[in-house]
Design an enzyme around this catalytic site. Structure first.
Site, PDB file in Angstrom:
ATOM      1  N   MET A 169      -2.392 -11.177  -5.503  1.00 31.58           N
ATOM      2  CA  MET A 169      -2.242 -11.190  -4.049  1.00 31.58           C
ATOM      3  C   MET A 169      -3.612 -11.449  -3.430  1.00 31.58           C
ATOM      4  SD  MET A 169       0.277  -7.974  -3.174  1.00 31.58           S
ATOM      5  CE  MET A 169       2.009  -7.991  -3.652  1.00 31.58           C
ATOM      6  N   HIS A 217      -8.031  10.253  -6.589  1.00 36.35           N
ATOM      7  CA  HIS A 217      -8.860   9.060  -6.390  1.00 36.35           C
ATOM      8  C   HIS A 217      -8.604   8.400  -5.047  1.00 36.35           C
ATOM      9  CE1 HIS A 217     -10.318   4.903  -7.064  1.00 36.35           C
ATOM     10  NE2 HIS A 217     -11.221   5.502  -7.810  1.00 36.35           N
ATOM     11  N   HIS A 218      -7.342   8.126  -4.733  1.00 37.52           N
ATOM     12  CA  HIS A 218      -7.005   7.625  -3.400  1.00 37.52           C
ATOM     13  C   HIS A 218      -5.536   7.912  -3.104  1.00 37.52           C
ATOM     14  CE1 HIS A 218      -5.964   3.836  -5.698  1.00 37.52           C
ATOM     15  NE2 HIS A 218      -4.935   3.863  -4.858  1.00 37.52           N
ATOM     16  N   HIS A 235      -2.987   8.456  -6.188  1.00 34.23           N
ATOM     17  CA  HIS A 235      -3.539   7.939  -7.439  1.00 34.23           C
ATOM     18  C   HIS A 235      -4.410   9.026  -8.062  1.00 34.23           C
ATOM     19  CE1 HIS A 235      -6.719   5.165  -9.493  1.00 34.23           C
ATOM     20  NE2 HIS A 235      -5.921   5.734 -10.374  1.00 34.23           N
ATOM     21  N   TYR A 243       0.065   7.043 -10.792  1.00 40.10           N
ATOM     22  CA  TYR A 243       0.422   6.843  -9.392  1.00 40.10           C
ATOM     23  C   TYR A 243       1.686   7.673  -9.142  1.00 40.10           C
ATOM     24  CZ  TYR A 243      -2.921   3.039  -8.808  1.00 40.10           C
ATOM     25  OH  TYR A 243      -4.068   2.301  -8.723  1.00 40.10           O
ATOM     26  N   HIS A 257      -6.894  -6.253   0.012  1.00 36.37           N
ATOM     27  CA  HIS A 257      -5.995  -5.969  -1.110  1.00 36.37           C
ATOM     28  C   HIS A 257      -5.870  -7.186  -2.018  1.00 36.37           C
ATOM     29  CE1 HIS A 257      -2.614  -4.197  -3.292  1.00 36.37           C
ATOM     30  NE2 HIS A 257      -1.985  -5.354  -3.162  1.00 36.37           N
ATOM     31  N   HIS A 307      -4.779  -7.721  -6.588  1.00 34.40           N
ATOM     32  CA  HIS A 307      -4.406  -7.008  -7.804  1.00 34.40           C
ATOM     33  C   HIS A 307      -5.586  -7.023  -8.782  1.00 34.40           C
ATOM     34  CE1 HIS A 307       0.239  -7.164  -7.055  1.00 34.40           C
ATOM     35  NE2 HIS A 307      -0.391  -6.301  -6.300  1.00 34.40           N
TER      36      HIS A 307
END
Length: 596
Positions: free
Chosen positions: A463, A238-239, A309, A206, A388, A390
């Protein structure tokens, strides 16, 4: 050496995009980009049309879908050659990864041909086939698997996917069928790009980079954004996300480096306001023509954080990247400011998942009292959403309740992965009125964990969030909940008595420590689940200043769901067909012996 495959045309797919591209969505499947998937969606026909480009075809290709990207119990389309003839068929893999031909051939071959850039294979499949061996294609993330056959296949039963050169890719297959508004004449662009990053030779990186808006930039509206990918790195990036920093800081240190580096300035943690997000397979993101996201002006930070990422499973070295996101903005402000609101659970350890659970659900609430207090009389209109969690999150959904009844699904992802997060346009805009309730539920899998996973900011904590994109913007920035702390303490005291544990009379231990001391058995898990499903909540109905709206928000009763939405109906479920006779695979003629 490479034989020519005769074209087989069984049907034509009528799902071309307005620009005439029959396959408007595409994504590289493998890290080197030698396999590329393109696709289109037909909602009237309830089917997806796929096109695989194989740049170097040997003796066949395996393509499929499974719940989490597993090789076992996967739904497969397979092209294979025995060295004399070639075949295409619908198959599935058993619990050991062995491939078996499906009784009912639901993957329909449309075309197979060779071109200078490689071999094209085009086929389609319904969303649902009502076949227990087939994958249900639905909204949200789809885990795609692929494999390359490098030797003749005399029998599919002899093929074991675990021994095949294979991989995994995640996409959103069911893209919304909505038209994009035209950009205004005075639109300008701002590129937020990585500064020629030397991509580390490791699987996951990242990368964070701080940049600034143009000097003295007045308030503008972002009306569209798109990805900018360095040519050759399409399979590596990737993103990406662009965040705006908190406006209370006059300066943010410039930084370009790994996001988890100890050298990263602490103030980068205050750059959390999402402006744009892109993931593999995503097209350009357009705001509704009546709204835009504010950027610039005296109430806006001039600092932006780009996060990229890089997914580098082959650990390639010597690759440089300047990918990022291009923002399109206009000084001609639209009627409404767009807003971003957080729904779900508060980031607190009072919400936890026991260990060794394969399906544990937690729900966060945006209550009737909060929407009545904070929303305008005409309500708000949600047009996009970013889910979202984890590492243990496997499913997320947000439902709209009105008078106790589920009336609309805001967003749902039954195969969610934290490794594939993007802002997704909704198929249909959702209007939330004062007095409505929004429920955000997350499902977790902690089978590989020995201790309870508590809520929090850390990647090993959890989360449950839905960032909704809406208009008109309000002062309500966060509408989330957590179980009332006092009821959780009653749970700890009860479990101590039940297990004859000594009740601590010392100063109160921290919640994570109390969860760590629980003796986890089926009873203690069931009691915790019941606590979360019945106990009053602490409601966080927060303004953009991070303070709560005036009112009493503690010990609020849980909203009750009196009527649930029915599940969607598919064609195969509304028409009863007799059990089909076993169907053979399609035979593809090969002009010469050997490879395809």
């Amino acid at each position: 050496m490479l034989a020519v495959v005769v074209v087989i045309l069984l049907a034509s797919f009528q799902g071309a995009s307005p620009r005439g591209d029959p396959f408007p969505f595409r994504v590289p499947l493998d890290p080197l980009g030698t396999l590329e998937l393109s696709w289109n969606v037909s909602y009237p026909q309830q089917e997806v049309c796929f096109q695989l480009l194989v740049k170097e075809l040997h003796f066949g290709i395996v393509f499929g879908m499974s719940d989490r990207g597993e090789l076992e119990n996967a739904d497969l389309a397979i092209l294979w050659s025995d060295g004399h003839k070639s075949y295409f068929g619908d198959a599935w893999s058993d619990a050991q990864g062995h491939i078996r031909l499906d009784r009912k051939q639901d993957y329909q071959l449309l075309e197979a041909h060779r071109a200078p850039e490689g071999f094209y294979l085009t086929f389609k499949r319904p969303f649902s086939t009502c076949d227990p061996n087939d994958y249900l294609i639905e909204d949200g993330t789809v885990h795609l698997i692929y494999g390359v056959l490098d030797r003749p296949v005399t029998s599919l039963l002899a093929v074991n996917l675990s021994l095949v050169n294979r991989g995994l890719q995640r996409v959103q297959l069911l893209k919304p069928n909505i038209s994009n508004p035209e950009l205004p004449q005075d639109v300008q662009t701002l590129e937020v790009l990585a500064p020629n990053v030397s991509v580390p030779g490791q699987e996951t990186t990242y990368w964070c980079y701080i940049t600034e808006l143009p000097e003295n930039m007045p308030k503008n509206h972002i009306v569209m954004y798109e990805s900018v990918i360095t040519p050759g790195n399409e399979a590596l990036v990737h993103h990406m996300e662009v965040f705006q920093c908190a406006p209370q800081f006059d300066s943010i240190p410039h930084y370009s480096g790994p996001c988890d580096s100890k050298m990263k300035p602490q103030r980068l943690n205050y750059c959390r306001h999402v402006l744009a997000a892109w993931a593999l397979g995503a097209k350009a993101f357009y705001y509704p023509e009546e709204a835009g996201l504010a950027i610039g002006g005296p109430d806006s930070s001039k600092y932006l954080r780009l996060e990229v990422h890089y997914h580098n499973p082959l650990q390639l070295k010597g690759r440089f990247d300047s990918s990022g996101i291009r923002l399109f903005y206009t000084p001609t402000l639209r009627k409404y400011d767009g807003g971003i609101m957080e729904l779900g659970l508060v980031y607190t350890p009072v919400m936890a998942i026991p260990p060794h659970e394969d399906h544990f659900e937690l729900t966060g609430y945006c209550t009737e009292k909060c929407t009545t207090t904070a929303l305008p009389p005409g309500g708000i209109h949600i047009f996009a959403s970013q889910l979202h969690t984890h590492l243990t999150g496997t499913a997320v959904r947000t439902m709209l309740l009105r008078d106790g009844r589920e009336v609309e699904t805001v967003n749902v992802d039954n195969h969610f992965s934290t490794h594939f997060q993007e802002i997704r346009m909704l198929k249909k805009m959702v209007t939330v009125l004062p007095g409505d309730v929004l429920l955000t539920s997350c499902t977790y899998n902690t089978q590989d964990r020995e201790k309870a996973t508590v809520g929090g900011f850390g990647i090993l904590e959890e989360m449950c969030v839905n960032y909704i994109h809406y208009y008109p913007r309000t002062e309500l920035e966060l509408c989330k909940s957590a179980v009332d702390y006092r009821y959780l303490q009653n749970y700890f005291a009860f479990m101590n008595r039940f297990h004859d544990d000594e009740i601590c009379s010392c100063p109160q231990a921290a919640v994570p420590e109390q969860f760590a001391a629980v003796s986890w058995d089926p009873f203690s898990k069931d009691v915790l689940r019941a606590l979360y499903n019945t106990s009053p909540i602490s409601m966080h109905c927060n303004q953009s200043s991070a303070t709560r709206f005036p009112g009493d928000w503690e010990r609020q009763s849980l909203p009750q769901v009196t009527t649930s939405l029915p599940k969607p109906q598919y064609k195969c479920e509304t028409t009863r067909e007799p059990q089909p006779q076993p169907q053979p695979p399609a035979v593809i003629e090969v002009r010469t012996r050997g490879r395809l």
